[in-house]
Design a protein around this motif. Structure first.
Motif, mmCIF file in Angstrom:
data_model
loop_
_atom_site.group_PDB
_atom_site.id
_atom_site.type_symbol
_atom_site.label_atom_id
_atom_site.label_comp_id
_atom_site.label_asym_id
_atom_site.label_seq_id
_atom_site.Cartn_x
_atom_site.Cartn_y
_atom_site.Cartn_z
ATOM 1 N N ASP A 101 8.258 -46.727 52.653
ATOM 2 C CA ASP A 101 6.859 -46.459 52.950
ATOM 3 C C ASP A 101 6.497 -47.051 54.308
ATOM 4 O O ASP A 101 7.337 -47.593 55.024
ATOM 5 C CB ASP A 101 5.950 -46.992 51.837
ATOM 6 C CG ASP A 101 6.143 -48.486 51.591
ATOM 7 O OD1 ASP A 101 6.504 -49.209 52.543
ATOM 8 O OD2 ASP A 101 5.906 -48.934 50.456
ATOM 9 N N SER A 102 5.209 -46.960 54.652
ATOM 10 C CA SER A 102 4.773 -47.306 56.008
ATOM 11 C C SER A 102 4.945 -48.781 56.340
ATOM 12 O O SER A 102 4.982 -49.156 57.513
ATOM 13 C CB SER A 102 3.304 -46.907 56.196
ATOM 14 O OG SER A 102 2.474 -47.582 55.262
ATOM 15 N N THR A 123 7.471 -43.283 55.896
ATOM 16 C CA THR A 123 6.054 -43.009 56.105
ATOM 17 C C THR A 123 5.561 -43.754 57.340
ATOM 18 O O THR A 123 5.944 -44.904 57.575
ATOM 19 C CB THR A 123 5.238 -43.438 54.878
ATOM 20 O OG1 THR A 123 5.776 -42.800 53.711
ATOM 21 C CG2 THR A 123 3.773 -43.051 55.031
ATOM 22 N N HIS A 211 -1.039 -37.063 55.502
ATOM 23 C CA HIS A 211 -0.013 -38.040 55.156
ATOM 24 C C HIS A 211 1.248 -37.635 55.912
ATOM 25 O O HIS A 211 1.765 -36.531 55.714
ATOM 26 C CB HIS A 211 0.260 -38.061 53.646
ATOM 27 C CG HIS A 211 -0.962 -38.311 52.819
ATOM 28 N ND1 HIS A 211 -1.330 -39.569 52.405
ATOM 29 C CD2 HIS A 211 -1.913 -37.472 52.346
ATOM 30 C CE1 HIS A 211 -2.452 -39.488 51.702
ATOM 31 N NE2 HIS A 211 -2.829 -38.221 51.651
ATOM 32 N N PHE A 213 5.213 -38.607 57.647
ATOM 33 C CA PHE A 213 6.387 -39.463 57.642
ATOM 34 C C PHE A 213 7.335 -39.003 58.741
ATOM 35 O O PHE A 213 7.352 -37.830 59.144
ATOM 36 C CB PHE A 213 7.085 -39.468 56.282
ATOM 37 C CG PHE A 213 7.660 -38.143 55.843
ATOM 38 C CD1 PHE A 213 8.976 -37.797 56.142
ATOM 39 C CD2 PHE A 213 6.888 -37.245 55.126
ATOM 40 C CE1 PHE A 213 9.504 -36.585 55.746
ATOM 41 C CE2 PHE A 213 7.407 -36.018 54.719
ATOM 42 C CZ PHE A 213 8.721 -35.691 55.027
ATOM 43 N N ASP A 228 9.666 -32.762 52.728
ATOM 44 C CA ASP A 228 8.512 -33.350 52.050
ATOM 45 C C ASP A 228 8.844 -33.668 50.594
ATOM 46 O O ASP A 228 8.507 -34.737 50.087
ATOM 47 C CB ASP A 228 7.329 -32.391 52.132
ATOM 48 C CG ASP A 228 6.116 -32.895 51.370
ATOM 49 O OD1 ASP A 228 5.463 -33.845 51.837
ATOM 50 O OD2 ASP A 228 5.832 -32.349 50.279
ATOM 51 N N HIS A 231 11.187 -36.692 50.460
ATOM 52 C CA HIS A 231 10.521 -37.956 50.770
ATOM 53 C C HIS A 231 9.688 -38.442 49.585
ATOM 54 O O HIS A 231 9.657 -39.639 49.304
ATOM 55 C CB HIS A 231 9.640 -37.793 51.998
ATOM 56 C CG HIS A 231 8.934 -39.058 52.409
ATOM 57 N ND1 HIS A 231 9.579 -40.102 53.031
ATOM 58 C CD2 HIS A 231 7.642 -39.451 52.252
ATOM 59 C CE1 HIS A 231 8.724 -41.085 53.256
ATOM 60 N NE2 HIS A 231 7.543 -40.717 52.792
ATOM 61 N N ARG A 232 9.026 -37.533 48.902
ATOM 62 C CA ARG A 232 8.221 -37.942 47.750
ATOM 63 C C ARG A 232 9.065 -38.503 46.623
ATOM 64 O O ARG A 232 8.564 -39.235 45.760
ATOM 65 C CB ARG A 232 7.386 -36.763 47.243
ATOM 66 C CG ARG A 232 6.199 -36.425 48.128
ATOM 67 C CD ARG A 232 5.292 -35.374 47.511
ATOM 68 N NE ARG A 232 5.835 -34.034 47.649
ATOM 69 C CZ ARG A 232 6.316 -33.307 46.654
ATOM 70 N NH1 ARG A 232 6.350 -33.809 45.427
ATOM 71 N NH2 ARG A 232 6.788 -32.095 46.853
#
Length: 343
Positions: A101-102, A123, A211, A213, A228, A231-232
């Motif tokens: 994540d970010s 992200t 959102h 990434f 996508d 990544h989820r």
């Protein structure tokens, strides 16, 4: 004997990185403090590896103080995790994919992953550079996607079933030296903002929340929609956190930080051994991807009776036990069969 990470031809191994707060009680726990979640505890950084056919196994861990920021030490654990993965799959030419994540969007973490021969899918924070890149995406570039099952939006808590995705070329870390900049793709997912700025009057045009990434995967091998979706899948590491907290990490037994760190190491070893036991016992069935609690209930907490006679131990199992075949396969694989006796 247990292929913990089974890969089909050309399949990537997904390496997921995230941290979690282990709640503690009392004031004698060394290193315990209030972290980003507002809960008093210690911070555990976990790295897992998984494939489409294999449940996640833990390939890296580290216990940290509760107030430690998420990215601290992340580069080192990424390097250790990818080194472990290379030992598990020697000679593999397929690049693993690091998902995070970010909080882990930084040159240290991403640079370490790329240097170790992996791609990244991380992200990004909505900084001015990212917002400017999103603004360059034309309206006709957005592609509608619908989720088979609704997913929960982390920002609003609403359940969404469809969104739009697009991508744009992006260079990460432009403020650094040219040699340290990373070229890749910025994949953006947008959904309508049903409550922009909490105003009651409807807006004249649609307002979206974005959102994004950053990924270094090749577009030919992984398109926008596939990137996508992949990544989820990073959310799978949350199941590992829940599994550990439902067992050995329900509490940390010592007030000494180093002892609790050793406890985390033992918890990880037990998790991976339990995963291996489930895979050996039922490779193509339910136990191959079951949680630790399920494997413990079916294979470890056996409803059996021990009988001793003539210096022999006999294990009497119940009749019509549904896990008899799986238990027998696990026992036969992990124990040397007894010597044959002459009749």
């Amino acid at each position: 004997r247990a292929p913990l990470l089974q890969t089909r031809g050309g399949e990537r191994v997904m390496v997921d990185l995230d941290d979690t707060i282990i709640e503690v009680h009392g004031y004698k726990k060394q290193g315990a403090s209030f972290g980003y979640s507002g809960v008093r505890g210690l911070n555990a950084l976990i790295a897992t590896a998984s494939t489409s056919t294999s449940a996640p196994v833990i390939v890296g861990q580290r216990l940290r103080q509760g107030k430690t920021g998420s990215p601290k030490g992340a580069a080192r654990i990424v390097g250790d995790a990818l080194a472990t993965l290379r030992r598990m799959h020697p000679g593999s030419s397929v690049r693993p994919l690091l998902r995070a994540d970010s909080a882990f969007y930084g040159h240290g973490t991403i640079g370490t992953a790329l240097g170790a021969g992996a791609d990244v899918s991380v992200t990004v924070r909505m900084d001015p550079a990212v917002k400017a890149a999103i603004a360059t995406i034309p309206d006709d570039a957005w592609e509608m996607i619908e989720y088979p099952n609704a997913i929960r939006d982390e920002t609003t808590g609403r359940w969404i079933s469809k969104a739009e995705v697009a991508e744009v070329p992006f260079t990460a870390f432009r403020s650094r030296k040219i040699a340290e900049r990373v070229d890749g793709r910025l994949v953006v997912r947008r959904i309508p903002d049903l409550n922009p700025n909490k105003v009651e009057q409807p807006t004249l045009f649609d307002v979206y929340r974005h959102h994004a990434f950053f990924t270094t995967t090749d577009k030919q091998s992984m398109g926008t929609v596939a990137a996508d979706k992949t990544h989820r899948g990073h959310a799978i590491i949350e199941q590992v956190h829940a599994d550990l907290k439902g067992g050995p990490l329900a509490h940390l037994p010592s007030g000494v930080f180093t002892a609790n760190s050793a406890w985390l190491v033992l918890a990880v070893i037990a998790f991976n051994l339990t995963r291996a036991a489930g895979l050996i016992a039922d490779r193509a069935g339910r136990l191959a991807r079951a949680t630790t609690a399920t494997i413990r209930r079916t294979l470890i907490q056996v409803p059996a009776r021990l009988a001793r006679s003539a210096r022999r131990i006999t294990l009497h199992l119940p009749e019509a036990w549904p896990w008899q075949t799986a238990f027998d396969r696990l026992f036969t694989t992990t124990h040397t069969p007894p010597p044959a006796t002459a009749s």
